[in-house]
Design an enzyme around this catalytic site. Structure first.
Site, PDB file in Angstrom:
ATOM      1  N   LYS A  44       4.715  39.621 -20.444  1.00 53.22           N
ATOM      2  CA  LYS A  44       4.272  39.301 -19.132  1.00 53.22           C
ATOM      3  C   LYS A  44       2.834  38.841 -18.845  1.00 53.22           C
ATOM      4  CE  LYS A  44       3.299  42.811 -16.190  1.00 53.22           C
ATOM      5  NZ  LYS A  44       1.904  42.598 -15.737  1.00 53.22           N
ATOM      6  N   HIS A 102      13.299  54.980 -18.199  1.00 55.65           N
ATOM      7  CA  HIS A 102      13.405  53.617 -17.562  1.00 55.65           C
ATOM      8  C   HIS A 102      15.010  53.193 -17.169  1.00 55.65           C
ATOM      9  CE1 HIS A 102       9.210  52.727 -17.940  1.00 55.65           C
ATOM     10  NE2 HIS A 102       9.394  52.673 -19.356  1.00 55.65           N
TER      11      HIS A 102
END
Length: 901
Positions: free
Chosen positions: A568, A149
């Site tokens: 999230k 990432h």
């Protein structure tokens, strides 16, 4: 936002002020040289306007006016200029951390907090004896896992320029340097700054898996490779100083990677990238060993007649001369009386054969270690302790940590991909919709090896078969340590784990005992998945086929916990409490089943995705959750911040080892009030999640999010090889956690890090009394740590700038931003009330000063971004010049806030 007259530097940080001023002056001179005097003056005009806003309470409109009228090219240059200032400040702060560490070591007073000497001293004061401590060292398993990432653009050429600046600043610690030497230092810094300005921060081409691998390999094979022996030496010295104990330390540290093995949502990763990454990591670490062996050969010049060598070494030398005659012929005659040099030259030749997969190469790193141990033993036996033995031991330390694989490669795939393959193999199109228990029953004979799947040309089944075949072959070619865990994303039932066992058998991943030599880790990601995790684990451990598999794996089960998607999904408070509660309940299930449970923490860089300071995080973990084991993801800017500079990499690893020892040996004590606090937290978590979900599920939210944040820019940036979303975005659930947090961070609200907490605290105070919440904030490590992390997030927020972004959403602005403003004020008010403080970060003055130092440089890029977003969207997102300016703003803000996703 409040005007601040607080100083940017604390009294002890005078040298930092000097470095920031020195680098800032060089950046200004470089900008004038590279962009012209008018450009530099424009940058200064904007900078001064930003400072006035922060220090004197000037309006946001005044700062915005100073940015008006810029074309795309000038806007990009301005953003890059402020980003360059950030790089200078960030570098100066990192170097100052090194300076403070040296000051602690030089003064000889109290050890630096969280150093190994400090931790061992604390443990001894708490009653930990030498035997107890040494016993725990054998159980330590610390494994940072580098993931694919790369949320921070970091070209290797720019990383190397930064290291040149760091080296010159560190040279400046020597106050005895001559004026010419100081001028040379400045010249090197200025050259690095100028060359960096002329280098694009990132390629316009999206990085391939190969690029991501090279990015991670830079940290593994350079800073980390160099400092690993120093870590062991620091621990050995602390043991000697604190306990008077001198022992040979066991392996405490290893590394792993997801690069090339993380298939979840990335069509660019598969069997070929797994094989390529395993091969390249092996080649890289073997090359580093060859370099070290060559250096040792030059150093160990002991000659016969001056000092003896062991008989065992002479026998090995004669054996290698016979086995490797071509290499033996390359030994110079004048070196023939240097037994260590001769043997090391032949060891280097055998390493070269290992690189070529020659049968005469080393079969494993253990064989290489055996040669090194033979040399070390001979040196110790013949007065060589200070004549090279320690240098040999340093190489041995590296080999024990990195093996012949550099970093273990994990593999990850979504359970739904497994389901698609199984639906084809079993000719059952409705497979994924069937009950988990029914699927487990159907899979059991395939997972045990009693049944065999029919042949299939289905693409998913074929791809997975190739993956498991590569994992099988890698055990033979690279050794058992080369591969790590197989992680199942979106794991929701025992059937998801049995599916991997069954598919692994189909790929031939079976050992001579007919067992599958693979550690399988279900990943629990959402708040609901975390709640169901104990039941899932219980069903898995009750399965006779899986228990036989687990017995063959030493009765140790790995479970991965997802901080990003749970945050999230439910917001920070619900996520953190769900993770805490899941660990407690999973440990109870494992204990009842008589197996050892190990957690793999999928933390991101920001607090919104589980990023946290290591010591408070581990000390607030449930009792027994650490137990000597820490496996945690490292990604994005965190990798660079923690491991980009050798001295800081060492400091971070020392803090990690120390925190694991403290949390394992002396976890926080039982607290009788904790049962009542858990009930309070259940209510707070539920209320917070309801508030958060009500916001993100509100009609029009997706449109608001896509217009009030620069997520559309982030999706176009060439950050990584993975798509930004798992599928076409219909809702928040389809967006990956990294761009989700990245987007909210860019607009300066950092909403996922706090939204819902204020409502929960307000409701909690009404229901349980404010005094209960104050008690929890003061006496419960978990709740205190949570509030500390949220406080840091709030301190980085800027609601007026967030409002400027929000206005980009047109009519949706009033509806949504009013909720944001109210919840922010509620969260800030209650957090300060519980902590008994009038200002944010009162207990973290250095962090507060660091944020103040950066704000005048972040603000202009944020406002510039708002203006550019309007223009880019007005062009139907077709103006590439404006897009490039936007990308420069995004990169600059990320560097300023030191957070992306």
């Amino acid at each position: 936002m409040e005007a601040s007259r607080e100083p940017e530097f604390l009294p002890p940080d005078g040298p930092l002020r000097e470095d920031v001023g020195r680098l800032g002056a060089m950046v200004g001179r470089m900008l004038a040289e590279q962009g012209g005097r008018a450009f530099f003056e424009r940058v200064e005009q904007v900078r001064q306007a930003a400072i006035r806003r922060r220090r004197e309470g000037a309006t946001l409109e005044e700062l915005a006016a100073s940015l008006a009228g810029l074309d795309a090219r000038d806007a990009e240059a301005l953003a890059r200029a402020f980003a360059t200032y950030f790089q200078a400040v960030n570098t100066a702060e990192r170097v100052h951390r090194i300076r403070r560490r040296r000051d602690y070591q030089r003064e000889g007073s109290a050890p630096q907090p969280e150093s190994l000497l400090d931790v061992l001293g604390r443990l001894k004061a708490e009653g930990v004896g030498a035997d107890e401590l040494v016993g725990w060292l054998d159980r330590l398993w610390i494994e940072p896992v580098f993931t694919a990432h790369p949320t921070e653009a970091g070209r290797r050429s720019l990383l190397e320029k930064e290291q040149a600046i760091v080296a010159s600043l560190i040279d400046g610690f020597d106050r005895e340097r001559t004026p010419q030497e100081r001028k040379d230092d400045d010249d090197r810094i200025y050259m690095a700054l100028s060359a960096g300005w002329q280098t694009a921060e990132a390629s316009p081409v999206r990085p391939s898996v190969l690029d991501e691998r090279e990015h991670v390999d830079f940290y593994l094979a350079h800073p980390l490779y160099r400092i690993v022996p120093t870590l062991y030496e620091s621990l050995a010295q602390a043991l000697q100083t604190t306990y008077g104990v001198a022992i040979r330390l066991p392996r405490l540290l290893r590394f792993a990677s997801w690069v090339g093995g993380d298939m979840d949502g990335n069509p660019n990763v598969g069997a070929d990238t797994i094989a390529d990454c395993l091969d390249s990591q092996r080649a890289l670490v073997l090359e580093r060993y060859r370099e070290d062996v060559a250096a040792l050969a030059r150093s160990l010049s002991q000659t016969e007649g001056r000092v003896a060598a062991s008989d065992a070494l002479r026998v090995r030398l004669a054996d290698y001369r016979a086995r490797f005659p071509a290499a033996a012929a390359q030994i110079r005659p004048r070196h023939a009386d240097m037994p260590y040099r001769c043997l090391l030259q032949l060891v280097g030749a055998r390493l070269a054969l290992t690189q070529d997969d020659d049968a005469d190469g080393y079969a494993s790193s253990d064989e290489f270690l055996d040669d090194l141990q033979l040399i070390a033993d001979s040196l110790f036996q013949h007065r060589g302790v200070h004549a090279g033995a320690y240098a040999v031991e340093r190489l041995q330390c590296r080999v024990r940590s990195f093996g012949f694989h550099l970093a273990r490669l994990d593999v990850r795939q979504d359970s739904r991909v497994h389901d698609d393959a199984l639906a084809a193999l079993l000719a059952e199109p409705d497979w994924a919709t069937r009950d988990g228990a029914a699927r487990a029953d159907r899979l059991r004979p395939y997972a045990s090896g009693d049944a065999v799947f029919p042949d299939s040309h289905d693409a998913n089944a074929t791809s997975l078969q190739a993956v498991f075949a590569i994992l099988r072959d890698s055990r033979k070619s690279h050794g058992c340590d080369a591969t790590g865990l197989y992680i199942i994303s979106m794991a929701r039932s025992a059937a998801d784990v049995l599916a991997v066992l069954a598919l692994a058998r189909r790929g031939g991943l079976v050992d001579p005992a007919n067992d599958v030599p693979l550690n399988i880790a279900p990943l629990f990601e959402t708040v609901d998945d975390l709640k169901s995790a104990p039941a899932t684990l219980r069903a898995l451990l009750d399965d006779p086929v899986y228990r036989r598999h687990l017995a063959a794996r030493g009765d140790q089960q790995w479970v991965m916990l997802g901080y990003s998607d749970s945050g999230k999904d439910g917001g920070t408070l619900a996520s953190r409490w769900g993770l805490q509660r899941a660990q407690v309940e999973l440990l109870e299930v494992a204990h009842a089943a008589g197996i050892q449970l190990a957690f793999f923490h999928g933390r991101g860089g920001s607090a919104s995705r589980g990023g946290a300071r290591i010591t408070p995080a581990l000390m607030s973990a449930p009792r027994g959750a650490v137990a000597g084991v820490l496996r945690v993801t490292e990604q994005g800017e965190v990798i660079h911040r923690k491991y980009g500079i050798r001295a800081l990499a060492l400091r971070n690893l020392e803090q990690t080892v120390g925190a694991v020892l403290r949390a394992s040996l002396r976890p926080r004590e039982d607290e009788s009030r904790e049962e009542r606090w858990r009930e309070v937290m259940n209510t707070l978590s539920s209320t917070s999640r309801q508030s958060y979900r009500a916001f993100v599920e509100r009609d029009g939210f997706v449109d608001y999010f896509r217009s009030a944040t620069p997520v559309d820019v982030i999706e176009r940036m060439t950050l990584g090889s993975r798509p930004a979303s798992r599928r076409s975005m219909r809702g928040v659930q389809d967006l990956r956690a990294i761009p989700w947090v990245f987007a909210w961070t860019q607009c300066r609200s950092i909403l996922p890090g706090w939204y819902g907490l204020g409502s929960a605290l307000e409701q909690g105070a009404r229901q349980f009394g404010e005094e209960t919440l104050v008690e929890m904030a003061r006496d419960w490590a978990f709740f205190c740590n949570l509030l500390d992390d949220v406080e840091m997030v709030l301190a980085k927020c800027d609601l007026p700038i967030a409002e400027a972004f929000s206005k980009l959403s047109g009519p949706l602005h009033e509806e949504f931003f009013g909720l944001v403003r109210d919840e922010f004020a509620r969260t800030r008010r209650w957090l300060l009330q519980l902590k008994g403080s009038g200002v944010l970060l009162r207990g973290e003055p250095r962090l507060a000063a660091s944020i103040r130092l950066r704000n005048p440089y972040v603000d202009p890029m944020s406002l510039l971004q708002v203006d550019l977003l309007q223009r880019w969207r007005a062009s139907d997102r077709q103006d590439d010049a404006v897009l490039q300016a936007l990308v420069a703003c995004v990169n600059g803000v990320a560097q300023g806030l030191q957070n992306t996703g």
